[in-house]
Write a protein that holds these residues in place. Structure first.
Motif, short mmCIF file in Angstrom:
data_model
loop_
_atom_site.label_atom_id
_atom_site.label_comp_id
_atom_site.label_asym_id
_atom_site.label_seq_id
_atom_site.Cartn_x
_atom_site.Cartn_y
_atom_site.Cartn_z
N ASN A 16 -7.46 -4.38 -5.36
CA ASN A 16 -7.29 -3.60 -4.12
C ASN A 16 -8.32 -3.99 -3.06
O ASN A 16 -8.83 -3.14 -2.33
CB ASN A 16 -7.33 -2.10 -4.42
CG ASN A 16 -6.36 -1.72 -5.50
OD1 ASN A 16 -5.28 -2.30 -5.60
ND2 ASN A 16 -6.74 -0.80 -6.35
N LYS A 44 0.83 -1.22 0.00
CA LYS A 44 0.00 0.00 0.00
C LYS A 44 0.86 1.26 0.00
O LYS A 44 0.49 2.27 -0.59
CB LYS A 44 -0.94 -0.02 1.21
CG LYS A 44 -2.00 -1.11 1.13
CD LYS A 44 -2.81 -1.21 2.42
CE LYS A 44 -3.73 -2.43 2.37
NZ LYS A 44 -4.40 -2.67 3.68
N GLY A 62 1.63 1.79 -3.40
CA GLY A 62 0.45 2.00 -4.25
C GLY A 62 0.31 0.99 -5.37
O GLY A 62 -0.26 1.29 -6.41
N ILE A 63 0.83 -0.21 -5.18
CA ILE A 63 0.73 -1.24 -6.22
C ILE A 63 -0.64 -1.92 -6.12
O ILE A 63 -1.06 -2.29 -5.02
CB ILE A 63 1.84 -2.31 -6.04
CG1 ILE A 63 3.22 -1.64 -6.00
CG2 ILE A 63 1.77 -3.35 -7.16
CD1 ILE A 63 4.34 -2.58 -5.59
N PRO A 64 -1.35 -2.09 -7.24
CA PRO A 64 -2.63 -2.82 -7.19
C PRO A 64 -2.43 -4.22 -6.60
O PRO A 64 -1.44 -4.88 -6.92
CB PRO A 64 -3.05 -2.89 -8.66
CG PRO A 64 -2.34 -1.76 -9.33
CD PRO A 64 -1.03 -1.62 -8.60
N TYR A 65 -3.35 -4.65 -5.77
CA TYR A 65 -3.15 -5.92 -5.06
C TYR A 65 -4.48 -6.62 -4.85
O TYR A 65 -5.55 -6.02 -4.97
CB TYR A 65 -2.49 -5.67 -3.69
CG TYR A 65 -3.43 -4.99 -2.73
CD1 TYR A 65 -3.54 -3.60 -2.69
CD2 TYR A 65 -4.27 -5.74 -1.88
CE1 TYR A 65 -4.43 -2.98 -1.84
CE2 TYR A 65 -5.16 -5.12 -1.03
CZ TYR A 65 -5.24 -3.74 -1.00
OH TYR A 65 -6.14 -3.12 -0.17
#
Lengths: 320, 320
Positions: free
Chosen positions: A202, A133, A136-139
């Motif tokens: 996310n 987070k 800010g990486i999509p997860y």
């Protein structure tokens, strides 16, 4: 143009990793590549993957430029790394961000539990989620509850000994705590759906085949086997005491991995049976999506069907 | 039967607390009570609340049985406690759970930022949020971005000096980082809506009156005042160096609250302008709801209208 999503999988030879690999290959929607550490490349399990024609990247997690190369063009990075290496995942994150990976699935794949303070294993995972987070990486965080494969009782006849890593004879507390359960083999089937779904970006999501208490599990086992089961009851006080004992033992020998495992096991029992964290209600509270609601087309194996298979001799031992 | 929701507010005499108190009283939907520590009960601001007919609970946060009494029958517990007392909130949680409080709004009310590692102030708040989740108490985290009241530039004419706690002459980096902003007085208006709304239960939500970059703010100020503004530009490198300096100063004197404030201020600048955390996009990523989308009926004050008021002499100084 190929529409297959490119996936890089770390930890492909572990129990969860194998399920994921099989699920992704079966679905036919993915081009799967595997990331292993150089020390593991000669292992028979890795060699077998290579023979299957799966692309293997052998990279030390400290080699960030090589990682960026491997990650470039990857849509989804999935980690099913072992519990002793969880924090190693942090080394991947900057490279994944630089490479523009579209989604990271960090190593979650456990029971539903609070982010801090209830389970040491979960606390470490939180550190990785927070690092994701921060960047800010999509997860997507995917939890699966507990596996059927380690949730069924020992039978006096010895009929299920062939598949049991240790005999389960205990019921915890009043045996009524409901628990989210998934067949190990279905994890991959769920993952193959979840990572093609924008609704799960996310987000946290949990899978389940069944939600059962220990009393229900023992009833099903008794009914299907026709055997009398005489569970040992472990009180809540005893479960709490076990957590303290396991922690004390680890404190004396912090590098002893078996003692760390002892803490994990004690924490699981406390979280599952005393706190009753691993339930759909608590998952809702924590903001998880429910994979069963998202994929009504997919029917995972029920615990009952799993146990029928097991009695018929078609089960297998995990971690073997 | 009274349909008024009972709210207990902690920190009612601070800037955010006052806005919340006013917002709740204005809305007419709440029976508001205030929790103060015994040391504060004689303060003029608390006396004034008492004169307004507001019920005051004077309880030490270590007196859990008294807290349970005060919290019994309370629907929503809101904390707007000061930044130096954030972890004190943990003392309230067990009592709130025992009393069956239906929702806790912990002290958030800051900019959008990652849960860990970007802002020391945010890291401490996370510890409180995690303690709430550990106990499974229904909650809402409400962030507000930065206040208009501390986001407008100094004017050479001195026209806004009367309302400014320090002259804002700086533009950070390229001045283009968008920031979520809310008029301090609108926080209460938003809170009054959010805590009556089941959609916000166990969710994070951010409020905003405007989302503006420093360049946009300076343009608006120039246009409305007719004055020439000559901002000083602070580079990203300088902002990062300020964080390091502030941390080093605090490390030398960890009990000095002004040095802690120094870290908070440096962190804010880094998070807002270098990392660009305080944006609707990052809030979406982190799973926040957007209060503007949930309450289209409510129009908060725009920054432009705020600045017109200010130029007309109708502003006021915060923290005074």
């Amino acid at each position: 143009m190929s529409v297959k999503q490119r996936v890089l999988l770390l930890g492909a030879t572990g129990e969860t990793g194998r399920s994921i690999l099989n699920g992704l290959l079966e679905s036919g929607n993915f081009e799967v590549e595997v990331l292993v550490r150089p020390a593991s490349v000669q292992k028979p399990a890795v060699q077998k993957l290579q023979e299957q024609g799966i692309k293997i990247w052998s990279i030390d997690l400290d080699q960030s430029s090589e990682l960026v190369t491997a990650l470039t063009g990857i849509d989804t990075l999935i980690s099913a790394i072992g519990p002793n290496d969880l924090l190693q995942q942090k080394k991947l994150l900057q490279s994944a961000k630089l490479a523009g990976v579209k989604r990271i699935v960090p190593c979650a794949f456990i029971t539903v539990a609070p982010p801090q303070g209830a389970m040491r294993l979960r606390d470490e995972k939180e550190e990785v989620y927070n690092a994701i987070k921060f960047l800010g990486i999509p997860y997507t965080v995917i939890d699966v509850g507990f596996w059927y494969q380690i949730s069924y009782p020992y039978l006096p006849s010895g009929k299920v000994d062939y598949a049991q890593i240790f005999p389960v004879k205990t019921i915890h507390g009043d045996g009524e705590a409901p628990n989210i359960l998934t067949d190990l083999r279905d994890i991959g089937h769920f993952v193959a759906r979840i990572i093609r779904d924008d609704r799960t970006l996310n987000k946290y999501i949990y899978t389940s085949g069944d939600v059962l208490s220990e009393n229900e599990i023992f009833r099903i086992a008794k009914e299907l086997s026709g055997e009398e089961l005489e569970p040992i009851v472990e009180s809540n006080e005893r479960i709490k005491a076990s957590v303290d004992q396991a922690k004390a033992a680890l404190a004396q020998d912090p590098q002893d991995f078996m003692k760390l495992r002892g803490v994990y096991v004690a924490d699981y029992n406390h979280s599952k049976y005393v706190r009753r964290d691993n339930t759909p209600e608590y998952a809702d509270y924590l903001g998880y999506l429910n994979a069963r609601e998202l994929y009504p087309d997919f029917t995972p194996l029920s615990f009952r069907d799993f146990f029928v298979e097991l009695l018929a001799g078609r089960g297998s031992k995990v971690y073997s």
